[in-house]
Enzyme design. Structure first.
Site, short mmCIF file in Angstrom:
data_model
loop_
_atom_site.label_atom_id
_atom_site.label_comp_id
_atom_site.label_asym_id
_atom_site.label_seq_id
_atom_site.Cartn_x
_atom_site.Cartn_y
_atom_site.Cartn_z
N HIS A 37 0.85 -1.19 0.00
CA HIS A 37 0.00 0.00 0.00
C HIS A 37 0.88 1.23 0.00
CE1 HIS A 37 -3.03 -2.94 1.70
NE2 HIS A 37 -3.44 -2.61 0.51
N HIS A 74 0.59 -10.14 1.51
CA HIS A 74 -0.58 -10.26 2.40
C HIS A 74 -1.17 -11.67 2.37
CE1 HIS A 74 -0.57 -5.96 2.88
NE2 HIS A 74 -0.73 -5.76 1.61
N CYS A 78 4.22 -13.37 2.84
CA CYS A 78 5.22 -13.23 3.91
C CYS A 78 5.17 -14.46 4.82
CB CYS A 78 4.92 -11.96 4.72
SG CYS A 78 5.98 -11.80 6.16
N HIS A 113 -9.77 -5.91 4.44
CA HIS A 113 -8.35 -5.90 4.10
C HIS A 113 -7.98 -7.22 3.43
CE1 HIS A 113 -3.99 -5.84 4.53
NE2 HIS A 113 -4.09 -4.54 4.75
N GLU A 140 -5.43 -9.07 3.55
CA GLU A 140 -4.86 -10.11 4.43
C GLU A 140 -5.98 -10.81 5.22
OE1 GLU A 140 -1.64 -9.06 7.23
OE2 GLU A 140 -2.50 -10.63 8.50
N CYS A 190 2.76 -9.44 13.75
CA CYS A 190 4.15 -9.79 13.40
C CYS A 190 5.16 -8.93 14.18
CB CYS A 190 4.37 -9.65 11.90
SG CYS A 190 4.48 -7.97 11.30
N SER A 210 -2.36 2.45 3.74
CA SER A 210 -1.57 1.45 4.48
C SER A 210 -2.08 1.37 5.92
CB SER A 210 -0.09 1.87 4.45
OG SER A 210 0.59 1.27 5.53
N ASN A 212 -0.93 -0.30 8.55
CA ASN A 212 0.04 -0.17 9.65
C ASN A 212 0.53 1.27 9.77
OD1 ASN A 212 3.05 -0.09 8.63
ND2 ASN A 212 1.89 -1.36 7.21
N SER A 224 5.55 -0.51 4.42
CA SER A 224 5.69 -0.56 2.96
C SER A 224 6.35 0.71 2.42
CB SER A 224 4.32 -0.79 2.31
OG SER A 224 3.37 0.12 2.78
S1 SF4 Z 1 4.02 -6.34 8.00
FE1 SF4 Z 1 4.71 -8.22 9.02
S2 SF4 Z 1 3.46 -9.84 8.15
FE2 SF4 Z 1 3.23 -8.06 6.81
S3 SF4 Z 1 4.77 -8.37 5.22
FE3 SF4 Z 1 5.74 -7.14 6.83
S4 SF4 Z 1 6.75 -8.65 8.18
FE4 SF4 Z 1 5.29 -9.74 6.92
#
Ligand code: SF4
Length: 289
Positions: free
Chosen positions: A39, A71, A93, A121, A123, A188, A216, A218, A260
Site C-alpha cells: 500500500h 498479504h 510473507c 483488508h 490479508e 508480526c 496502508s 500499519n 511498505s
Molecule cells: S508487516 Fe509483518 S506480516 Fe506483513 S509483510 Fe511485513 S513482516 Fe510480513
C-alpha cells in the site's frame, strides 16, 4: 532542531522480498499481481513502469502468471487460480503464513474463529477465505455484536497494534466468561517493533511525521499511536506533502514510517525537514538511527 528517527521504521523484510520477487518475475514475462503488492504509491508506480499489472480478482487476469502479494491469500483462491490454468508465484510473507497456520489450527480444534482486523483488508480476506463461519472485530462495538459460542479462537491481522488486539481479547473474555477463549498472537514482530519504537520516539518529539501510503493500515495505526503521545502528528506519503508551518517552533521532530515505505522516500522526507530547519537557522543534529 533535532530529528529523531524511530529505532525501527519503514519497509519490513516481507514487503521488501515481495517487491524483489515481483521485479524478478517481471523480467521473465508479463505478470499480474493479485491486489496491491504494497500500500505505497511510490512502489506501485515503479512496478507499473515495469509493465506489472494489478488485478483485484483472478477472473480479470490476462497474463499467464499471477503473483500473490505478501498479504497472502486463501487456499480456495489459490485453487481457483490454478483451475484457470494460471501459474502462481507466491510472495506471501512467512509471518502471514504463521497467521494462516494459527487460524487453520483453531478451526481444526473446533474453535469459532474471530479475527481482529479490518474486514475488507486483503490479508483478512485471505485469513478467513477458507472458513465457512468466522467473525471479524476491530472495535469494542464489534465484540458486543458477537454471539456466544462455547469455544472462541482469536487471532489477528499481522499489522494490528498488539495493545488493541489484547484489549479486544480481554473484552471478549469478559463478555463470554463461560466460553473457552483461546488467543494466538499473530501480530508480526516488525509491526510490534515499529509500534513500540514509535511510542519511544513520539514521547520525545514536539512534532511527528509518519511516512506511508494513505491506504496502508500499519501506517495509519502508527499515526494513531503517535497521536497518543504527541499533539502534532502528520501523515505524509512523500516529502512533497510536508507543510513548512508544521515545523514551526519545533525543537524535536520525530520520524517514523510504515512497513511498505521505501528507504528513499523516508530519506527524502528527512532531507526536506533538514532543509527547512537550515533555512530558518535551526541546528539539525544527526538523526538517531
Ligand atoms: S508487516 Fe509483518 S506480516 Fe506483513 S509483510 Fe511485513 S513482516 Fe510480513
Amino acid at each position: 532542531m533535532r530529528i529523531i528517527r524511530a529505532a525501527h521504521l519503514g519497509m519490513c523484510f516481507g514487503v521488501r522480498d515481495a517487491v524483489t520477487l515481483a521485479l524478478e518475475h517481471a523480467e521473465g514475462g508479463p505478470l499480474t499481481i493479485l491486489g496491491d503488492l504494497v500500500h505505497n504509491p511510490t512502489i506501485l508506480s515503479a512496478l507499473e513502469t515495469k509493465g506489472i499489472v494489478v488485478a483485484q480478482d483472478v477472473a480479470h487476469v490476462t497474463t499467464p502468471t499471477l503473483m500473490v502479494t505478501a498479504h497472502g491469500t486463501s487456499e480456495r483462491t489459490l485453487a481457483r487460480t490454478r483451475a484457470l490454468g494460471l501459474k502462481v508465484v507466491e510472495a506471501t510473507c512467512p509471518l502471514v503464513h504463521v497467521a494462516h497456520r494459527a487460524v487453520a489450527a483453531l478451526a481444526r480444534e473446533g474453535y469459532h474463529v474471530v479475527i481482529v482486523g479490518q474486514r475488507d483488508h486483503v490479508e483478512v480476506r485471505g485469513l478467513t477465505g477458507d472458513l465457512d463461519r468466522f467473525d471479524v472485530v476491530l472495535e469494542d462495538d464489534d465484540v458486543l455484536a458477537l454471539e456466544e459460542r462455547p469455544r472462541l479462537g482469536v487471532a489477528a491481522q499481522t499489522t494490528q497494534p498488539v495493545e488493541k488486539v489484547r484489549h479486544l481479547v480481554d473484552l471478549i473474555r469478559r463478555r463470554f466468561p463461560q466460553s473457552d477463549v483461546r488467543f494466538v498472537d499473530t501480530v508480526c514482530k516488525p509491526t510490534k517493533d515499529r509500534q513500540s519504537a514509535a511510542v519511544e520516539m513520539a514521547r520525545q518529539a514536539d512534532v511527528v511525521i509518519v511516512v506511508g501510503g494513505r491506504s496502508s493500515n500499519n501506517t495509519r495505526e502508527l499515526v494513531k499511536t503517535c497521536a497518543r503521545y504527541c499533539d502534532r502528528v502528520h501523515h505524509v506519503q512523500t516529502d512533497a506533502d510536508i507543510r513548512p508551518e508544521w515545523l514551526d517552533a519545533a525543537n524535536v521532530v520525530g520520524l517514523t514510517a510504515g512497513t511498505s515505505t521505501p528507504d528513499e522516500v523516508i530519506d527524502r522526507v528527512e532531507a526536506r525537514i533538514r532543509l527547512r530547519a537550515s533555512r530558518y537557522g535551526g541546528q539539525v543534529r544527526q538523526p538517531e538511527r
